[in-house]
Design an enzyme around this catalytic site. Structure first.
Site, mmCIF file in Angstrom:
data_model
loop_
_atom_site.group_PDB
_atom_site.id
_atom_site.type_symbol
_atom_site.label_atom_id
_atom_site.label_comp_id
_atom_site.label_asym_id
_atom_site.label_seq_id
_atom_site.Cartn_x
_atom_site.Cartn_y
_atom_site.Cartn_z
ATOM 1 N N THR A 126 0.821 -1.208 0.000
ATOM 2 C CA THR A 126 0.000 0.000 0.000
ATOM 3 C C THR A 126 0.859 1.264 0.000
ATOM 4 O O THR A 126 1.897 1.320 0.630
ATOM 5 C CB THR A 126 -0.895 0.000 1.258
ATOM 6 O OG1 THR A 126 -1.717 -1.164 1.203
ATOM 7 C CG2 THR A 126 -1.764 1.239 1.327
ATOM 8 N N GLN A 243 -4.035 -16.788 0.302
ATOM 9 C CA GLN A 243 -3.774 -17.280 1.660
ATOM 10 C C GLN A 243 -3.825 -16.129 2.668
ATOM 11 O O GLN A 243 -4.256 -16.298 3.793
ATOM 12 C CB GLN A 243 -2.418 -17.996 1.728
ATOM 13 C CG GLN A 243 -2.152 -18.551 3.131
ATOM 14 C CD GLN A 243 -1.144 -19.678 3.152
ATOM 15 O OE1 GLN A 243 -1.287 -20.649 2.400
ATOM 16 N NE2 GLN A 243 -0.141 -19.561 4.001
ATOM 17 N N GLU A 244 -3.413 -14.932 2.239
ATOM 18 C CA GLU A 244 -3.465 -13.775 3.132
ATOM 19 C C GLU A 244 -4.909 -13.537 3.594
ATOM 20 O O GLU A 244 -5.174 -13.323 4.776
ATOM 21 C CB GLU A 244 -2.940 -12.526 2.411
ATOM 22 C CG GLU A 244 -3.201 -11.244 3.197
ATOM 23 C CD GLU A 244 -2.384 -10.045 2.695
ATOM 24 O OE1 GLU A 244 -1.487 -10.233 1.857
ATOM 25 O OE2 GLU A 244 -2.652 -8.927 3.160
#
Lengths: 381, 407
Positions: A126, A243-244
């Site tokens: 981010t 998976q996160e």
């Protein structure tokens, strides 16, 4: 309900780990919140017990365990209310990038530290003006001989202050069309020239989580620290985001279960108008509704964990789980506080902290809105 | 929604709006939230000096002789500062209600007038450790002894416990009587011997010095009894009007402020090549919020009119408190979602407003207690109101009295 992905060894492990959490983690939550960080020793202690990255092969310092053990670790930490201690981020979100995309030399260099806790990991995607819209990132990495020169700033980096190693997404090709084809992943080590960690961000919750900004100014990163291939960064992230998001859903679900448990206990102990709070029909029905939602989340999530462990495509379903379970956890938090009455607003009760902590679950790792976009797109809309 | 206000009411609202904009440094709001400052006294002093406390009370005591509608409009303006300063502003209006309606002339001059002038800082002691909702089950006692009453017991969650000059305190004066005829109301000065034992760590609404009061044989002159001995039931019920109307109106301000921040943000923040207000998920979330806000505000004004009237406004005031605080929480929650990650940080005030707003669903009677009151009053009204309007049961497709079985 039987959880099909759990066998007896998992249960034995859970018992042992739960005792560990009660002894070594739960008593320190308030203190870590005040310090704004989980101390290094807590990570090292987990590493010594083999509780970091248990899925790594033994040659890298792991135990070669299946994903189920990771789930148990994430669940038990969340269940204790230690939502700021992002072990899952380290073990099951960032380390897998190194394992999957690094070459053997890099693996040897980085993975044993990840398993021991000597090296805490973070990932920086981010930017101040690119959150949900990852392709709009502005960080650049230009090749300069045996180095990349990394420039740009990243924000909302969990484990940001304590990390020793951070995977940074940056554009190595500004001309790429589509733009995502120009994004690469570089591994930046603590102490790299031109790498500055910003101050801890002050947040509504997750006070024990050292979320921060990072600035890279002509930061020299050895070319040998490129992860995988140039221009593949976006694809790598899309692959690992599954998976996160599953890890996030597991955290939200375990938090919801814990908050329900605390609230039921409180409603049984606390008396008003001469009887336990939980015996008033309104409150009993509210708890019944919360329990139903928690149970539905659990059933969906367990099936998802099973699918993931079997290697099936979970993109749509994990997006559903991420948004629905995180929103559900927030509903449980809201009603949990309400059923605690004035005490729910007091910092000495864990529901108070959890309420502040879970609010970000509908925002991080892809907001609820981003999850819905993914689902809609996969529905052909 | 200026349609609901007269020119005079609009003028006073604008006066309070200016006060809130110009007289309240952000630094003070921050220091209170960070716990560096544990008192709203500075704010009450300023507001008292500006003459904007207790607007509906008679001019003789420092009010302006306005009505509840004006009070609600002004409370919304203060609500943009959050619940801690909102509470500081509302407190003279709450304890003042008891004194204006039930107090002696001496009490009004000695306590009400300086409180409205901002020279005395006031608080109320209602909740006890054993429970808040079960108010008439209180265990703090008041025993008559010569020209005094002796108060013993504890009050909890008292905003302003740390440094208020006086407290309005309810205590059992006749423990054997029916609960509704067992309690009395007192003005207790801090200097009479009130102890503060604990300042709470709160999720939000911080900086108000919220704590626990201990009365260990505190002697209160009989002149400080408010209203009739054992007559606190009526005082309590009347005080709940300002308690709940100010909770509701303050929440409107907090929600409006959060919504405005999120709205502006959405017109500037870009994602996927356009400002995010152009995404329906965002625009509609804003639309939902605006509608929730306007509906809540309309209900607040209806409740204000009811409070200005002669009838018991209990039901509509309870509805206003419940609906407004719930709507406003939802609006602030939406605002945070619109803002994404940055809204969760302290870079914007949304996270504080959200922590603050959570209390408004619990305090001054939790919203579940509002439901108790609403259903109670509603049943009473419906059961008493039969026959006044058309009975639509007769309009059923196949009315059949024999099929209407109730036991």
């Amino acid at each position: 309900m039987a959880r099909r992905w759990l066998d007896q060894e998992h249960e034995i492990f859970r018992e042992a780990f739960r005792r560990y959490v009660q002894k070594e983690i739960a008593p320190h939550i308030a203190e870590w919140d005040q310090q704004g960080q989980v101390p290094r020793e807590a990570w090292l202690a987990l590493g010594r017990q083999g509780y970091l990255c248990p899925w790594l092969e033994e040659r890298y310092g792991g135990s070669g365990a299946d994903f189920g053990y990771s789930v148990i670790i994430i669940e038990e930490i969340a269940r204790a209310g230690a939502l700021s201690f992002m072990v899952g981020l380290h073990s099951d979100i960032v380390t897998p990038y190194l394992h999957a995309f690094a070459n053997e030399e890099q693996r040897q260099r980085w993975l044993p530290g990840a398993a021991s806790g000597q090296s805490i990991l973070a990932i920086a995607m981010t930017e101040p003006d690119a959150g949900s819209d990852l392709q709009a990132m502005r960080a650049t990495a230009s090749k300069d001989g045996e180095h990349y020169l990394l420039n740009g700033s990243k924000t909302f980096i969990s484990n940001g202050q304590c990390c020793d190693l951070v995977i940074v997404a940056a554009k190595t090709d500004l001309q790429a069309d589509p733009a995502r084809g120009g994004i690469s992943l570089l591994v930046v080590e603590e102490g790299a020239p031109g790498f500055v960690k910003g101050n801890k961000l002050k947040k509504m919750g997750l006070h024990g989580q050292d979320t921060c900004e990072m600035v890279f100014s002509d930061c020299r990163v050895p070319a040998a620290n490129l992860l995988g291939r140039e221009g593949r960064g976006f694809a790598y992230m899309m692959e690992k985001l599954q998976q996160e998001r599953l890890v996030c859903a597991v955290m939200s679900q375990a938090a919801a279960e814990a908050m329900l448990r605390w609230t039921v206990d409180y409603c049984q102990e606390r008396r008003i108008f001469g009887r336990p709070v939980g015996q008033f029909q309104h409150n009993a029905f509210k708890l019944a509704e919360m329990a139903t939602e928690v149970e539905l989340g659990r059933a969906f999530l367990d099936e998802l964990i099973e699918d993931h462990m079997a290697g099936r495509d979970i993109v749509s379903k994990v997006s559903m789980a991420k948004w629905w379970i995180s929103e559900m956890a927030n509903r449980v938090a809201y009603h949990g506080v309400q059923l605690h009455g004035g005490y729910g607003y007091m910092e000495e009760y864990p529901i108070c902290r959890a309420y502040r902590d879970v609010r970000v679950h509908t925002i991080f790792a892809g907001t609820t809105e981003v999850m819905k976009s993914i689902i809609a797109k996969r529905m052909g809309l | 929604m200026d349609y609901l206000l007269s020119p005079e009411q609009l003028a006073v609202r604008d006066e309070v709006r200016r006060f809130v904009k110009e007289q309240v440094p952000s630094r003070m709001v921050r220091e209170m939230d960070q716990g560096e400052l544990e008192s709203g006294r500075w704010f009450v002093e300023k507001a008292g000096a500006a003459g904007i406390l207790g607007l509906r009370f008679p001019k003789a005591y420092g009010g302006r002789g306005l009505n509840w509608v004006a009070d609600v409009a002004c409370m919304e303006e203060v609500g943009v500062l959050g619940t801690s300063l909102g509470c500081a502003y509302a407190m003279p209006s709450i304890v003042g209600e008891a004194l204006v309606r039930f107090g002696t002339e001496e009490q009004k001059n000695k306590y009400l007038a300086p409180t409205l002038a901002g020279r005395l800082y006031s608080a109320e002691g209602l909740t006890e450790p054993r429970g808040g909702s079960d108010f008439f089950g209180a265990t703090t006692t008041a025993v008559a002894d010569g020209d005094e009453f002796v108060l013993s017991g504890q009050k909890r969650f008292v905003v302003g416990a740390r440094d208020s000059d006086w407290f309005l305190v309810y205590a059992k004066s006749d423990p054997q009587a029916h609960p509704h005829k067992s309690m009395s109301c007192f003005i207790v000065e801090r200097d009479f011997g009130v102890e503060v034992q604990n300042i709470y760590q709160l999720m939000g609404t911080r900086g108000g010095g919220t704590g626990r009061l201990v009365f260990d044989g505190v002697r209160v002159p009989k002149a400080n009894l408010v209203g009739e001995l054992h007559g606190a039931y009526d005082i309590f019920n009347r005080m709940m009007v300002p308690e709940r109307l100010t909770s509701a109106a303050g929440a409107l301000g907090s929600a409006r402020a959060a919504l405005e921040v999120a709205t502006r943000y959405s017109t500037r923040r870009k994602a996927f090549g356009q400002t995010i207000n152009r995404f329906q998920a965002v625009g509609f979330m804003v639309a939902d919020s605006v509608a929730l806000l306007d509906a809540a505000r309309a209900l607040c004004y209806v409740a204000a009119r009811a409070a200005d009237g002669q009838d018991d406004p209990r039901r509509i005031v309870s509805e206003a408190k419940k609906v407004t605080t719930e709507n406003c929480w939802q609006i602030i929650n939406n605002a945070m979602q619109v803002m994404g990650g940055i809204g969760y940080t302290t870079v914007y005030p949304i996270e504080r407003l959200m922590r603050d707003a959570r209390l408004s669903l619990i305090w001054t009677g939790s919203n579940q207690v509002m439901n108790l009151l609403i259903q109670h009053e509603w049943y009473k009204e419906v059961m008493q109101g039969g026959g006044k309007a058309r009975d639509v049961e007769d309009d059923a497709l196949t009315p059949d009295e024999q099929e209407k079985v109730y036991e």
